[in-house]
Design an enzyme around this catalytic site. Structure first.
Site, PDB file in Angstrom:
ATOM      1  N   ARG A  88      83.073 -14.135 -12.598  1.00  0.00           N
ATOM      2  CA  ARG A  88      81.611 -14.072 -12.802  1.00  0.00           C
ATOM      3  C   ARG A  88      80.962 -15.443 -12.996  1.00  0.00           C
ATOM      4  NH1 ARG A  88      82.815  -9.181 -15.711  1.00  0.00           N
ATOM      5  NH2 ARG A  88      82.347  -7.445 -14.312  1.00  0.00           N
ATOM      6  N   LYS A 148      72.045 -24.123  -3.411  1.00  0.00           N
ATOM      7  CA  LYS A 148      72.151 -23.028  -2.434  1.00  0.00           C
ATOM      8  C   LYS A 148      73.600 -22.950  -1.961  1.00  0.00           C
ATOM      9  CE  LYS A 148      67.532 -22.708  -0.440  1.00  0.00           C
ATOM     10  NZ  LYS A 148      66.720 -22.875   0.783  1.00  0.00           N
ATOM     11  N   GLU A 201      68.179 -35.009   8.570  1.00  0.00           N
ATOM     12  CA  GLU A 201      67.731 -34.502   7.264  1.00  0.00           C
ATOM     13  C   GLU A 201      67.102 -35.622   6.424  1.00  0.00           C
ATOM     14  OE1 GLU A 201      67.681 -31.305   6.263  1.00  0.00           O
ATOM     15  OE2 GLU A 201      69.209 -30.258   7.443  1.00  0.00           O
ATOM     16  N   LYS A 261      64.507 -34.435  -2.929  1.00  0.00           N
ATOM     17  CA  LYS A 261      64.983 -33.049  -3.033  1.00  0.00           C
ATOM     18  C   LYS A 261      65.066 -32.623  -4.493  1.00  0.00           C
ATOM     19  CE  LYS A 261      68.016 -29.505  -1.516  1.00  0.00           C
ATOM     20  NZ  LYS A 261      68.942 -29.000  -0.527  1.00  0.00           N
ATOM     21  N   GLU A 308      63.087 -21.239  -4.714  1.00  0.00           N
ATOM     22  CA  GLU A 308      62.291 -21.184  -3.481  1.00  0.00           C
ATOM     23  C   GLU A 308      61.265 -20.054  -3.486  1.00  0.00           C
ATOM     24  OE1 GLU A 308      64.404 -22.292   0.199  1.00  0.00           O
ATOM     25  OE2 GLU A 308      63.076 -20.912   1.252  1.00  0.00           O
ATOM     26  N   ARG A 313      59.656 -25.239  -2.431  1.00  0.00           N
ATOM     27  CA  ARG A 313      60.986 -25.579  -1.897  1.00  0.00           C
ATOM     28  C   ARG A 313      61.093 -25.235  -0.415  1.00  0.00           C
ATOM     29  NH1 ARG A 313      67.045 -24.921  -4.538  1.00  0.00           N
ATOM     30  NH2 ARG A 313      68.148 -25.617  -2.684  1.00  0.00           N
ATOM     31  N   ASN A 359      62.537 -26.627   4.481  1.00  0.00           N
ATOM     32  CA  ASN A 359      62.963 -25.948   5.712  1.00  0.00           C
ATOM     33  C   ASN A 359      62.242 -26.476   6.946  1.00  0.00           C
ATOM     34  OD1 ASN A 359      64.685 -24.301   4.227  1.00  0.00           O
ATOM     35  ND2 ASN A 359      63.072 -22.796   3.831  1.00  0.00           N
ATOM     36  N   HIS A 401      63.680 -25.968  10.387  1.00  0.00           N
ATOM     37  CA  HIS A 401      64.813 -25.041  10.286  1.00  0.00           C
ATOM     38  C   HIS A 401      64.551 -23.683  10.940  1.00  0.00           C
ATOM     39  CE1 HIS A 401      66.315 -28.115   7.635  1.00  0.00           C
ATOM     40  NE2 HIS A 401      67.426 -27.458   7.415  1.00  0.00           N
ATOM     41  N   HIS A 459      67.459 -23.056  13.322  1.00  0.00           N
ATOM     42  CA  HIS A 459      68.462 -22.003  13.130  1.00  0.00           C
ATOM     43  C   HIS A 459      68.552 -21.106  14.364  1.00  0.00           C
ATOM     44  CE1 HIS A 459      68.830 -21.978   8.431  1.00  0.00           C
ATOM     45  NE2 HIS A 459      69.486 -22.953   9.001  1.00  0.00           N
ATOM     46  N   HIS A 479      74.098 -28.701  13.230  1.00  0.00           N
ATOM     47  CA  HIS A 479      72.958 -28.250  12.419  1.00  0.00           C
ATOM     48  C   HIS A 479      71.836 -29.296  12.398  1.00  0.00           C
ATOM     49  CE1 HIS A 479      70.590 -26.471   9.226  1.00  0.00           C
ATOM     50  NE2 HIS A 479      70.697 -27.589   8.542  1.00  0.00           N
TER      51      HIS A 479
HETATM   52  N1  GLY Z   1      68.331 -27.004   2.555  1.00  0.00           N
HETATM   53  C1  GLY Z   1      67.117 -26.546   2.012  1.00  0.00           C
HETATM   54  C2  GLY Z   1      67.194 -26.259   0.552  1.00  0.00           C
HETATM   55  O1  GLY Z   1      68.174 -26.588  -0.089  1.00  0.00           O
HETATM   56  O2  GLY Z   1      66.294 -25.660   0.008  1.00  0.00           O
END
Ligand code: GLY
Length: 382
Positions: A130, A152, A194, A235, A245, A249, A253, A256, A260, A274
């Site tokens: 957990r 993430k 990035e 960031k 997010e 946040r 993206n 993206h 994607h 990517h």
């Molecule tokens: N890669 C985008 C984020 O971490 O929110």
């Protein structure tokens, strides 16, 4: 913002998330300090190092040595390289190995690798017993400036990328910039997309600095540490304000939604890394913004010119194998975007640009204009 920093001193960027806050330590050879930093952070912890075969061949011995030197036990868990490991099978392999190694709540999981390893190890850590704490040791530029920071974690579903996962913050990030010397030029450039993203979305002065200094970043001079630290600061600030997010946040993206879909259309294969998908996606987002009258056409050109100058693909026609194998048509790309997490009740969320350095969240974009835009871009002559 644009001052050069002393390359010999590690730079520490703080992610201010209260009792879940942590440091990102950036600098050449900081991997050597991993053991002493972990010993100070978590006395008595045992560790499991999750890595992939390629990274293990270059950096596992040095990582274990840094831990051995201060008496920290480490168990290596080696997965196959590549996006295929971000799967239910990969998750099972890592979780079972952590349990077999008896990694417990006071111990630490170390993610040694690029974005795939970081996401997989972090998600495994979030669910075994957990929740185990973990340390990110990112070994690609993309992981150092993006995926290792912000918590993430996750794996891919057959339905799409990153659809199964959790927010789980690391307790420490060690970004050794010397490790990037062994990346292929193509991998390095993919990560650079990035870096440029942070300038494009929120910091025009940083973007201008990148235009002047990108060659030194590639060479590994002090500009590299400055670029990584500036990206991590940008960031960290956004994550501190919007960890889950629910709002800003999403600006991270930028590029993206298109990117994607292009990665999915090319089978998550070596045809498009990517970061390369993000580069093409950022240019598409800029051109779409210009078409809607939000962004000056010159600003869209400035973005694509800079990305092309560092050797990144910027057009659909730049994607490897396009001429031979074709790319999904506009309808197929729309279907792939509809499966993304960025869709709500049929409306697409795009990150669009009002200027270089000013991105906005547009969460009510009608599909038809996007489809028509993509059809025109696909039909562009090479
Ligand atoms: N890669 C985008 C984020 O971490 O929110």
């Amino acid at each position: 913002m644009t001052a050069q920093l002393n390359p010999s001193a590690p730079i520490t960027v703080e992610v201010a998330l209260g009792d879940r806050g942590y440091d990102i330590v950036i600098g050449r050879d900081v991997l050597r300090s991993l053991g002493t930093r972990i010993a100070a952070l978590r006395p008595g912890a045992r560790t499991a190092i999750v890595t992939d075969r390629t990274v293990a061949a270059s950096w596992l011995a040095q990582t274990q040595e840094a831990l051995d030197d201060v008496g920290i036990v480490s168990f290596p868990i080696v997965v196959e390289g590549g996006e295929g490991s971000k799967s239910y099978a990969g998750l099972q392999q890592v979780c079972e190995a952590l349990i077999a190694a008896k990694i417990e709540r006071n111990d630490l999981v170390i993610a040694l690798g690029g974005g795939v390893v970081g996401d997989l190890a972090g998600f495994s850590a979030s669910i075994v017993r957990r929740g185990l704490d973990f340390v990110q040791v990112p070994t690609s530029l993309l992981a150092q400036v993006d995926s290792s920071v912000g918590g993430k974690t996750g794996i891919n579903s057959p339905h799409g990328k990153n659809l199964v996962g959790a927010f789980h913050q690391p307790v420490l990030v060690i970004a050794d910039t010397a490790v990037l010397d062994t990346l292929s030029p193509r991998q390095f450039r993919a990560g650079y997309a990035e870096v440029a993203k942070y300038g494009a979305l929120g910091d025009e002065a940083f973007f201008a600095w990148l235009e002047a200094n990108h060659a030194d970043i590639v060479r590994g001079g002090s500009a590299r540490e400055h670029a990584i630290a500036t990206s991590c600061r940008a960031k960290a600030a956004i994550v501190a304000r919007d960890e889950r997010e629910t709002g800003e946040r999403a600006l991270l993206n930028l590029g993206h939604t298109f990117g994607h879909a292009l990665e999915a259309a090319t089978g998550f294969s070596d045809r498009l890394f990517h970061g390369e998908g993000v580069a093409v996606g950022m240019v598409l987002a800029a051109e779409f913004s210009a078409e809607r009258g939000m962004l000056a056409a010159d600003a869209a050109k400035r973005l694509s010119h800079h990305l092309a100058e560092v050797g990144l693909p910027t057009r659909l026609q730049d994607i490897a194998g396009l001429a031979q194998e074709g790319l999904a048509d506009a309808d197929a790309l729309m279907a792939l975007m509809a499966q993304d997490k960025k869709v709500k009740r049929g409306r697409l969320t795009f990150i669009l640009l009002e200027a270089i350095g000013r991105a906005v969240i547009a969460n009510d974009v009608e599909p038809q204009p996007v489809r028509d835009f993509l059809a025109r871009k696909l039909a562009d002559k090479i």
